[in-house]
Design an enzyme around this catalytic site. Structure first.
Site, mmCIF file in Angstrom:
data_model
loop_
_atom_site.group_PDB
_atom_site.id
_atom_site.type_symbol
_atom_site.label_atom_id
_atom_site.label_comp_id
_atom_site.label_asym_id
_atom_site.label_seq_id
_atom_site.Cartn_x
_atom_site.Cartn_y
_atom_site.Cartn_z
ATOM 1 N N ASN A 197 -8.950 -2.982 10.798
ATOM 2 C CA ASN A 197 -8.114 -3.598 9.839
ATOM 3 C C ASN A 197 -7.284 -2.528 9.228
ATOM 4 O O ASN A 197 -7.784 -1.238 8.948
ATOM 5 C CB ASN A 197 -8.895 -4.374 8.718
ATOM 6 C CG ASN A 197 -9.928 -5.199 9.281
ATOM 7 O OD1 ASN A 197 -10.884 -4.698 9.990
ATOM 8 N ND2 ASN A 197 -9.958 -6.455 9.014
ATOM 9 N N TYR A 228 0.893 -1.040 0.087
ATOM 10 C CA TYR A 228 0.187 -0.014 0.094
ATOM 11 C C TYR A 228 0.970 1.180 0.042
ATOM 12 O O TYR A 228 0.686 2.158 -0.911
ATOM 13 C CB TYR A 228 -0.944 0.088 1.255
ATOM 14 C CG TYR A 228 -1.951 -1.132 0.958
ATOM 15 C CD1 TYR A 228 -3.348 -0.949 0.372
ATOM 16 C CD2 TYR A 228 -1.904 -2.129 1.615
ATOM 17 C CE1 TYR A 228 -4.213 -1.984 -0.156
ATOM 18 C CE2 TYR A 228 -2.720 -3.543 1.381
ATOM 19 C CZ TYR A 228 -3.908 -3.132 0.634
ATOM 20 O OH TYR A 228 -4.662 -3.968 0.433
ATOM 21 N N GLU A 253 -14.044 -9.295 13.359
ATOM 22 C CA GLU A 253 -14.499 -9.603 12.183
ATOM 23 C C GLU A 253 -15.067 -10.960 12.195
ATOM 24 O O GLU A 253 -14.527 -11.850 12.703
ATOM 25 C CB GLU A 253 -13.425 -9.297 11.222
ATOM 26 C CG GLU A 253 -12.861 -10.495 10.712
ATOM 27 C CD GLU A 253 -11.643 -10.156 9.592
ATOM 28 O OE1 GLU A 253 -10.895 -9.064 9.784
ATOM 29 O OE2 GLU A 253 -11.468 -11.040 8.725
ATOM 30 N N HIS A 267 -1.734 -8.264 10.970
ATOM 31 C CA HIS A 267 -1.500 -6.968 10.948
ATOM 32 C C HIS A 267 -0.325 -6.421 11.747
ATOM 33 O O HIS A 267 -0.574 -5.652 12.543
ATOM 34 C CB HIS A 267 -2.913 -6.299 11.668
ATOM 35 C CG HIS A 267 -4.121 -6.795 10.826
ATOM 36 N ND1 HIS A 267 -5.244 -6.757 11.455
ATOM 37 C CD2 HIS A 267 -4.393 -7.297 9.802
ATOM 38 C CE1 HIS A 267 -6.233 -6.886 10.976
ATOM 39 N NE2 HIS A 267 -5.739 -7.442 9.523
ATOM 40 N N GLY A 317 0.631 -7.095 0.698
ATOM 41 C CA GLY A 317 -0.642 -7.635 1.353
ATOM 42 C C GLY A 317 -1.911 -7.621 0.665
ATOM 43 O O GLY A 317 -2.772 -8.414 0.849
HETATM 44 P P1 FDA Z 1 3.060 -4.577 2.519
HETATM 45 O O1 FDA Z 1 3.268 -5.796 3.287
HETATM 46 O O2 FDA Z 1 1.814 -4.624 1.851
HETATM 47 O O3 FDA Z 1 4.002 -4.360 1.392
HETATM 48 C C1 FDA Z 1 5.389 -4.578 1.492
HETATM 49 C C2 FDA Z 1 5.955 -5.112 0.192
HETATM 50 O O4 FDA Z 1 7.333 -5.223 0.467
HETATM 51 C C3 FDA Z 1 5.883 -6.674 0.321
HETATM 52 O O5 FDA Z 1 5.219 -6.906 -1.153
HETATM 53 C C4 FDA Z 1 7.185 -7.327 0.282
HETATM 54 O O6 FDA Z 1 7.343 -8.754 -0.341
HETATM 55 C C5 FDA Z 1 7.960 -6.280 -0.075
HETATM 56 N N1 FDA Z 1 9.395 -6.329 0.736
HETATM 57 C C6 FDA Z 1 9.726 -6.459 2.045
HETATM 58 N N2 FDA Z 1 11.060 -6.464 2.332
HETATM 59 C C7 FDA Z 1 11.604 -6.121 1.140
HETATM 60 C C8 FDA Z 1 12.947 -6.241 0.713
HETATM 61 N N3 FDA Z 1 14.099 -6.161 1.622
HETATM 62 N N4 FDA Z 1 13.275 -5.807 -0.754
HETATM 63 C C9 FDA Z 1 12.183 -5.828 -1.525
HETATM 64 N N5 FDA Z 1 10.906 -5.910 -1.162
HETATM 65 C C10 FDA Z 1 10.565 -6.048 0.043
HETATM 66 N N6 FDA Z 1 -5.890 -5.361 6.134
HETATM 67 C C11 FDA Z 1 -6.923 -4.974 5.973
HETATM 68 O O7 FDA Z 1 -7.026 -3.527 6.223
HETATM 69 N N7 FDA Z 1 -8.161 -5.665 5.902
HETATM 70 C C12 FDA Z 1 -7.958 -7.049 5.689
HETATM 71 O O8 FDA Z 1 -9.121 -7.509 5.177
HETATM 72 C C13 FDA Z 1 -6.843 -7.650 6.003
HETATM 73 N N8 FDA Z 1 -6.566 -9.208 5.855
HETATM 74 C C14 FDA Z 1 -5.248 -9.679 5.758
HETATM 75 C C15 FDA Z 1 -5.302 -10.910 5.776
HETATM 76 C C16 FDA Z 1 -4.037 -11.474 5.514
HETATM 77 C C17 FDA Z 1 -3.916 -12.940 5.451
HETATM 78 C C18 FDA Z 1 -2.946 -10.808 5.611
HETATM 79 C C19 FDA Z 1 -1.353 -11.247 5.850
HETATM 80 C C20 FDA Z 1 -3.036 -9.313 6.059
HETATM 81 C C21 FDA Z 1 -4.262 -8.825 6.008
HETATM 82 N N9 FDA Z 1 -4.485 -7.368 6.297
HETATM 83 C C22 FDA Z 1 -5.766 -6.872 5.997
HETATM 84 C C23 FDA Z 1 -3.071 -6.631 6.435
HETATM 85 C C24 FDA Z 1 -2.713 -5.746 5.246
HETATM 86 O O9 FDA Z 1 -2.420 -6.591 4.054
HETATM 87 C C25 FDA Z 1 -1.332 -5.002 5.417
HETATM 88 O O10 FDA Z 1 -1.664 -4.407 6.838
HETATM 89 C C26 FDA Z 1 -0.840 -4.169 4.566
HETATM 90 O O11 FDA Z 1 -0.664 -4.830 3.351
HETATM 91 C C27 FDA Z 1 0.511 -3.538 4.734
HETATM 92 O O12 FDA Z 1 0.837 -2.453 3.944
HETATM 93 P P2 FDA Z 1 2.199 -2.448 3.864
HETATM 94 O O13 FDA Z 1 2.307 -1.171 2.574
HETATM 95 O O14 FDA Z 1 2.629 -1.587 5.080
HETATM 96 O O15 FDA Z 1 3.017 -3.393 3.379
#
Ligand code: FDA
Length: 497
Positions: free
Chosen positions: A476, A15, A353, A438, A109
């Site tokens: 969330n 995100y 939820e 999360h 995510g």
């Molecule tokens: P996010 O984790 O999305 O992105 C980080 C990216 O950086 C990843 O693609 C990763 O691979 C990459 N990366 C990491 N280290 C790296 C490196 N050294 N070099 C290159 N790339 C690297 N939230 C919500 O609001 N509603 C919901 O319904 C849900 N449900 C849910 C279910 C499940 C199973 C999970 C795992 C998570 C959720 N979430 C959720 C949480 C939500 O998906 C999460 O909070 C966000 O994706 C976080 O967004 P960010 O931008 O912080 O990081």
């Protein structure tokens, strides 16, 4: 390519990273995004891009030889199985006291999550981000984020009679009979598509139980929203299967970014270095928290302050199931996209939820993921001997979350004459207290960074993901992560470019 120079480099495509890329590109800046996971745009041998939740294969998990499902069993049958090691979509990253689930791939995510797109109640916002002007967030940035993510609500009339939401209506009945506020929750699934799935006119995705390992249809994940618009500018270039390992001052205010290219078995096939004028850390709470902690501890970025790695929380996640009576079946067909929750935040510190349990059979179970007010905060630190970053979260720190969830489910069980399920998380274990979906914090806003995500001590380095949020969002988190990124990037574009 090795040796290239880029104006702005974004680490991660979740995100925060997607917001940064789109807004920078629209402001005329060339952006290079680096993503350790795959691009997830090519169908596998079965003609599908993503594996089904109930039939995990090599695509399901990040570099594991055995699956690590959030639910360990069902009616006494263990769920985990061997899979070939592959750069799959869901990472179950294990720290000492907690397993942190994260998406891996272009879209982060958004590829694996439940799509619940929840804006916190405004009264709760000051505790979520104390240094941020709530008026601006609720007037400008939350609406901007919700619009750009394509957030919408399911048609209530359809929902009331849809077989696939019987589990949610049972959840409502039990919540309301115990006097709890029950709220419908928006999401980023295409609700019209879901209705067509139910009518049998399009290929099923949410109704085929797809979620944890990706949705082949229906979900408006980031590659369909922010990242598609970013690509359309012609200024954004994405390198999948590249993992950033270092960001170091290069002189002249620029930075050298070192990355490893991976193959789908996880082996490093090349090491590359580029220089960038601005670097945005958007690797997620764990990715950014770990990277900055190591770069500070090993002296690569000596100007970072003592707040790096701190303020990490699990958003109070805890799971549980309840065993319903035979007259309260939850349905053999359950849409994998949740639509509703029980809001007891004010009275008991929990927002639960009503989650699906899409097994394809009648389970007589109600399943919940609770987001709770949990005061514990962990820190990342560098273990020089082991050569890795560790997190000091303790399993016992989930107790306040269990207590908060009990304010809802003990009461419902007493009212309904029902009990907790004890087969979902290991034998006779009621609470799924070993995990979080999360992760938040690790480079907290206005502490490790200034009030807009500029890292202290190194001009031109920014944090723009969930690591800015100090451990809890009361709901969330992805709408809040997106809205905060919108707020911060607007300021950064106006003043730093
Ligand atoms: P996010 O984790 O999305 O992105 C980080 C990216 O950086 C990843 O693609 C990763 O691979 C990459 N990366 C990491 N280290 C790296 C490196 N050294 N070099 C290159 N790339 C690297 N939230 C919500 O609001 N509603 C919901 O319904 C849900 N449900 C849910 C279910 C499940 C199973 C999970 C795992 C998570 C959720 N979430 C959720 C949480 C939500 O998906 C999460 O909070 C966000 O994706 C976080 O967004 P960010 O931008 O912080 O990081």
């Amino acid at each position: 390519p090795d040796g290239a120079h880029v104006a702005a480099l974004v680490i991660g495509t979740g995100y925060g990273g997607s917001v940064a890329a789109l807004r920078l590109a629209r402001a005329g800046v060339d952006v290079h995004m680096i993503e350790m996971g795959m691009s997830w745009d090519t169908a596998g041998p079965d003609g599908r891009i993503f594996a089904n939740t109930t039939r995990p294969d090599h695509r399901s998990f990040w570099l594991r030889t055995r699956t690590k499902q959030p639910l360990s069993g069902f009616l006494g049958f263990p769920l985990d199985k061997d899979v070939p090691r592959y750069t799959g979509i869901l990472d179950a990253e294990e720290f000492g006291g907690i397993t942190v689930y994260q998406g891996r791939g272009v879209g982060g995510g958004s590829l694996v999550n439940g799509g619940m797109a929840v804006t916190p109640r405004r009264e709760n916002f000051p505790a979520v981000l104390p240094s941020v002007d709530a008026d601006e967030m609720y007037d400008v940035y939350y609406p901007r984020a919700n619009a750009a993510l394509g957030v919408g609500v399911v048609d209530q009339g359809w929902w009331e009679s849809a077989a696939c939401y019987q589990y949610a209506r049972v959840g409502r009945k039990h919540a309301e009979r115990s006097g709890f506020p029950f709220v419908m929750v928006p999401g980023v699934y295409d609700w019209d598509y879901l209705e067509q799935e139910a009518a049998g006119t399009v290929p099923a995705s949410a109704l085929a139980g797809e979620v944890l390992f990706g949705n082949n249809h229906g979900k408006k994940s980031l590659p369909k929203t922010y990242l598609a618009r970013a690509a359309a500018t012609g200024r954004v270039f994405v390198s999948p299967l590249h993992k950033v390992t270092s960001v170091a001052p290069a002189g002249g205010g620029a930075y050298t970014v070192v990355m490893e290219q991976l193959n789908t078995g996880g082996d490093v096939t090349a090491v590359k270095a580029v220089t960038a004028d601005k670097v945005f850390f958007a690797a997620g709470s764990v990715g950014t928290g770990k990277l900055l902690t190591r770069l500070k501890a090993t002296g690569v970025l000596p100007g970072l302050n003592g707040e790096i790695g701190r303020g990490w929380g699990d958003n109070g996640n805890v799971m549980c199931g309840r065993a319903n009576h035979m007259w309260d079946p939850t349905g053999t067909l359950q849409a994998s996209m949740p639509t509703a929750g029980i809001d007891n935040w004010r009275a008991g510190g929990a927002f639960a939820e009503v989650a699906p349990l899409p097994t394809g059979i009648e389970t007589y179970a109600s399943f919940y993921l609770s987001i709770t007010r949990n005061p514990h905060r962990a820190a990342f630190s560098w273990d020089a001997a082991a050569g890795k970053v560790v997190l000091d979260w303790q399993t016992s720190w989930k107790q306040p979350s269990i207590d908060a969830a009990r304010t809802i489910f003990d009461r419902i069980n007493a009212k309904e004459g029902t009990i907790y399920r004890t087969d979902l998380f290991g034998a006779y274990k009621i609470w799924g207290d070993h995990l979080t979906y999360h992760p938040l914090g690790g480079a907290v806003l206005n502490r490790a960074t200034d009030n807009y995500g500029r890292l202290h001590g190194h001009p031109g380095l920014y944090v723009i993901d969930g690591s800015l949020i100090p451990g809890n969002t009361s709901v969330n988190p992805f709408v809040t992560i997106t809205a905060l990124a919108e707020r911060n990037i607007e300021k950064i574009i106006a003043t730093d470019l």
